[in-house]
Design a protein around this motif. Structure first.
Motif, PDB file in Angstrom:
ATOM      1  N   GLU A 503     -15.937  -9.383 -73.028  1.00 51.54           N
ATOM      2  CA  GLU A 503     -16.954  -8.510 -73.611  1.00 51.54           C
ATOM      3  C   GLU A 503     -16.249  -7.458 -74.465  1.00 51.54           C
ATOM      4  N   VAL A 504     -16.628  -7.380 -75.739  1.00 48.09           N
ATOM      5  CA  VAL A 504     -16.043  -6.392 -76.645  1.00 48.09           C
ATOM      6  C   VAL A 504     -16.975  -5.188 -76.717  1.00 48.09           C
ATOM      7  N   MET A 505     -16.453  -4.031 -76.336  1.00 40.63           N
ATOM      8  CA  MET A 505     -17.237  -2.787 -76.375  1.00 40.63           C
ATOM      9  C   MET A 505     -17.081  -2.173 -77.767  1.00 40.63           C
ATOM     10  N   SER A 506     -17.973  -2.569 -78.673  1.00 44.38           N
ATOM     11  CA  SER A 506     -17.841  -2.215 -80.087  1.00 44.38           C
ATOM     12  C   SER A 506     -17.893  -0.713 -80.323  1.00 44.38           C
ATOM     13  N   SER A 507     -18.571   0.021 -79.440  1.00 39.98           N
ATOM     14  CA  SER A 507     -18.697   1.465 -79.647  1.00 39.98           C
ATOM     15  C   SER A 507     -17.356   2.182 -79.494  1.00 39.98           C
ATOM     16  N   LYS A 508     -16.388   1.537 -78.845  1.00 42.09           N
ATOM     17  CA  LYS A 508     -15.088   2.168 -78.620  1.00 42.09           C
ATOM     18  C   LYS A 508     -14.055   1.792 -79.683  1.00 42.09           C
ATOM     19  N   ILE A 509     -14.420   0.902 -80.615  1.00 40.77           N
ATOM     20  CA  ILE A 509     -13.473   0.478 -81.648  1.00 40.77           C
ATOM     21  C   ILE A 509     -13.284   1.612 -82.653  1.00 40.77           C
ATOM     22  N   PRO A 510     -12.052   2.008 -82.961  1.00 40.81           N
ATOM     23  CA  PRO A 510     -11.814   3.078 -83.942  1.00 40.81           C
ATOM     24  C   PRO A 510     -12.456   2.766 -85.287  1.00 40.81           C
TER      25      PRO A 510
END
Length: 869
Positions: A503-510
């Motif tokens: 699961e990729v937590m997109s909100s945490k991607i710089p």
């Protein structure tokens, strides 16, 4: 540390010392500057326990074992995720210090430190701190961060800023803090989707993985009459598996000397006075009931273990203790390896330990019921966690662990953990299902075939066109059961496939991060794809590297579906590129980044699209790190894609009993070119030859040789293709010249780099571009003409240029689209533009800026040409 014997180097007349446990060598004058920890204390320095991902054993040139520090002359293991190499009989002593590539609910944190790995650097590697040479091809030397690639001496790396920024590739790496994967019951091969048909991990129960194989490399059977060779087991588990270490000791040796040698063999740095040897016969060795047959201890007063009938096998045991000091690690700490040392006695239980530890951690006001004590075994292949019962006696637990294996005791930690409701969420991608069904119909199929439990399994995503679903499972055992069962399940005679999806937590991607999604076809390019998989997993986060033979492109696009901006790298031939672009077209409406730019690493035979976009004629072992830099610096360009509708009006020839229905209309996508006639016939013959002997088609040179052979067989053939087809361009009939082949080209490269259209100016047509919305139509008169075009002596016959084409086939004719050939029955072929143009990445002409010595050495050990299997 055990201080070894002082030796003298005759050439340099410098005394040096060899460490008796891990074979570390140092000059006498340099001992005070030694910073490298011994293998015996390496487990105590692990910050966050992460198991390694070992592939099959192989031969690796100029590499050294991380445990014993000796050269890898025999088959050895390497981790598929980090730069760890280890002998087959040393693998049990490698601690779980792999890269942390995702969050799993244990010691998750957002700030990442450098992940240092010692040695296996080139001799030209230079230290980032002092700028001097820090690598060596003779011994383990120098340190490298497995994330950013920074290099340093062992004495220099400790002054490097701890926080890692992921180096030059920081904007391409999927940050591990943004990836979540609950994987308790899955092996690392499953977590990183490493195909088991390419990578087969040896089972830990296999003898090949144990110390019995190759343990003689450390101690040869002594032929010296004054020496004896003994088998040493470290506990009951080793006896059951028949895994032992060999030691060589004098025939007249004190007990203490033998115990010390046995501890060294198992990389144990404890006081030898705390251990003793038990002996048993071969009959006892073959028995499962080891404990009951080994009660007879050696006389502790005996000064020598030498006897006329000395046993050849011993078990080393820890002496019982009335009290001892244990380390308790607070699990909530995000950084560091801080621990509390606590003295426990025969009355100490889990509950009393928690009660004593909390005040020392400043949490004395909290209830002990809010915490638990977790035992963690940091094995090289698996990190095992077990919650201890509140009333369990700690000394008894320590005794049981040591009785099982004193090696395991050295790899065991105790964590104090806050009680919280554990979240279990495993995502499984299941493909191979019938297409175009509803979510309810897919659920019913899974109930019937896999007996899924709907109370813990739910369908979160349905890909109807592809016949695939994503399951969210809230039970580890159910997830493992489904995953294993899918492998042996077929639906409508089609096998299912399953892939563990992070699961990729997109909100945490710089904000400035644009991760690279990598697809690799391991069967392309003479099997170079396998080596590229290994290299890209090392250079990037392995969760962004996908193997196309394991579920196709869809699992990768689903994983990246919520990422606001990403790029794609496709490693394979033109057919592989078309496969990925087709999947992207089908799924783009479900992607937040609906138009990612696509780069190519050409691995096929022709690689025409790769040539046009400046990625070269084919991969020939270039540095994978430099390739990623080129992708990062590439220019974004647009490219037309085309839809081809094939509508047969008559049944194909060869139908059984002469009765058959016309083939149903089908649609294919075109990126490069579409050929009818002699061009497609040669491709079809090549395709048949490859199907008959696929093992021979593993190099571009051989493949092109087969093309030439097939072409020579067609030289004398004469056809009149212009009489068998009719062409209409943009609603206008076009009269065809006398030709044997008709080719529609979208890019200025055909047949492995030939310019079929030619460079001559022509007022009748516009200058071709890959984004002009037009196709060029060219004719060839035969095999000789095709050979002249590929030799640069001639160009094809320019026939037309347009955006909408209708071809009428009057008889069955060979057709090929982007290298995929077949016989097309009489009917209509309609070619038209396929939706929006696709974004491609074109390698920049600008000269690459030098990034210093870091680039030169960053991938020395990543290069796919160094030490293959």
């Amino acid at each position: 540390m055990y201080l070894g014997v002082t030796r003298t180097n005759e050439k340099q007349t410098l005394a040096y010392r060899t460490h008796d446990v891990c074979n570390f060598m140092s000059h006498e004058k340099c001992l005070k500057n030694v910073k490298i920890p011994c293998s015996c204390i390496a487990p105590s320095l692990v910050r966050v326990p992460v198991a390694h991902c070992f592939g099959p054993p192989g031969h690796y040139k100029r590499k050294f074992c991380t445990v014993c520090r000796k050269s890898l002359d025999s088959p050895a293991f390497r981790c598929e995720v980090c730069e760890l190499h280890v002998h087959t009989d040393c693998i049990l002593f490698a601690c779980s210090d792999c890269r942390q590539c995702h969050q799993d609910g244990h010691q998750d944190h957002d700030t990442y430190h450098h992940h240092w790995r010692e040695g296996n650097l080139s001799s030209s590697a230079r230290c980032e701190v002092c700028k001097k040479t820090c690598g060596s091809s003779e011994v383990l030397s120098g340190m490298r961060c497995e994330w950013c690639g920074i290099l340093a001496h062992a004495a220099c790396y400790i002054i490097v800023t701890p926080e890692c920024t992921f180096g030059r590739l920081r904007n391409m790496i999927l940050p591990p803090s943004c990836v979540r994967l609950y994987s308790r019951n899955f092996s690392k091969l499953h977590c990183f989707r490493i195909s088991e048909n390419l990578q087969t991990e040896p089972d830990e129960d296999d003898d090949f993985d144990g110390s019995t194989q190759g343990s003689a490399k450390d101690v040869q059977i002594s032929t010296d009459s004054s020496k004896q060779t003994l088998k040493i087991f470290d506990g009951n588990d080793a006896v059951k598996r028949n895994q032992f270490r060999l030691i060589s000791v004098p025939r007249i040796a004190k007990n203490e000397e033998v115990v010390e040698a046995a501890l060294r063999a198992y990389y144990i740095n404890d006081d030898q006075q705390e251990y003793e040897l038990q002996t048993f016969t071969q009959q006892a060795l073959l028995s499962d009931d080891v404990i009951n047959r080994n009660d007879a201890l050696e006389d502790s007063n005996m000064g020598s273990v030498f006897r006329e009938s000395v046993p050849d096998a011993w078990i080393i045991r820890a002496k019982p203790k009335d009290e001892e000091v244990i380390r308790i690690y607070p699990a909530w700490l995000k950084v560091g390896m801080a621990y509390i040392s606590l003295r426990v006695n025969k009355d100490s239980t889990t509950q009393t330990v928690i009660k004593d530890v909390l005040p020392l951690l400043g949490r004395q006001t909290e209830s002990i019921q809010s915490f638990k004590l977790v035992e963690v075994l940091m094995g090289s292949k698996q990190v095992q966690r077990m919650v201890l019962d509140n009333q369990e006696l700690i000394l008894n637990r320590l005794k049981d662990i040591r009785k099982t294996s004193i090696r395991q005791m050295n790899q065991t930690r105790f964590y104090i953990v806050e009680n919280s409701k554990s979240i279990v969420r495993v995502n499984l991608f299941v493909g191979g299902l019938p297409p175009q069904l509803s979510a309810e119909e897919y659920t019913n199929i899974l109930k019937d075939e896999l007996a899924i439990k709907t109370n813990v399994v739910s369908l979160t995503h349905v890909y109807q066109a592809q016949g695939a679903v994503v399951l969210e499972i809230s039970c580890f055992s159910e997830a493992e059961r489904i995953y294993m069962l899918v492998k042996d399940t077929t639906v409508n005679d089609k096998p299912l496939n399953s892939v563990v999806i992070p699961e990729v937590m997109s909100s945490k991607i710089p904000q400035n991060c644009c991760p690279l999604l990598v697809f690799v076809n391991p069967k392309s390019g003479g099997l170079k794809g396998r080596d590229l998989l290994y290299s890209f997993r090392k250079l990037l986060n392995p969760h962004q590297v996908f193997e196309l033979t394991n579920g196709g492109p869809l699992p990768g696009f689903h994983t990246f579906s919520k990422i606001p901006s990403f790029r794609v790298l496709v490693c394979g031939g033109d057919g592989t590129v078309g496969w990925v672009l087709g999947a992207l077209e089908e799924i783009r409406h479900k992607l937040v980044c609906s138009e990612p730019s696509v780069a190519i690493l050409p691995l096929g035979t022709g690689n025409d699209l790769g040539r046009v976009l400046r990625w070269g004629a084919g991969y020939s072992g270039e540095d994978p790190y430099s390739i990623l830099i080129s992708v990062d610096e590439a220019d974004d360009v647009l490219m037309d894609r085309w839809t081809i509708l094939l509508d047969a009006e008559e049944p194909a020839e060869g139908a059984e009993n002469g009765v058959a229905e016309p083939e149903p209309p089908k649609i294919v996508q075109m990126n490069n070119y579409c050929g009818l006639g002699i061009d497609a016939e040669l491709s079809l013959d090549f395709h048949h030859a490859r199907e008959e002997e696929p093992g021979k088609f593993n190099s571009r040179f051989h493949n092109k040789g087969v093309y030439v052979k097939v072409g020579l067989q067609k030289i004398s053939h004469t056809r009149n293709l212009h009489k068998d087809i009719k062409l209409q361009v943009d609603q206008h009939e076009v009269e065809l010249p006398s030709i044997e082949g008709l080719i529609f080209i979208n890019i200025p490269s055909w047949g492995s780099g030939a310019d079929l259209w030619g460079s001559d100016s022509d007022n009748r047509f516009e200058k071709p571009r890959i984004d002009d919305g037009l196709l060029e139509v060219v004719g060839v008169t035969g095999v000789v003409h095709m050979g002249q075009v590929q030799g640069g002596l001639r160009s094809g016959i320019r026939i037309a240029q347009g955006s909408y084409f209708r071809v009428t086939l009057l008889k069955p004719i060979p057709v090929q689209v982007d290298g995929e050939p077949w016989i097309q029955a009489p009917g209509q072929i309609i070619i038209s533009a396929a939706g929006p143009k696709v974004h491609m990445l074109k390698k920049s002409k600008q000269k690459q800026k030098k990034t210093g010595s870091l680039r030169e050495v960053r991938t020395d050990s990543m290069s796919v040409t160094e030490g293959g299997r």
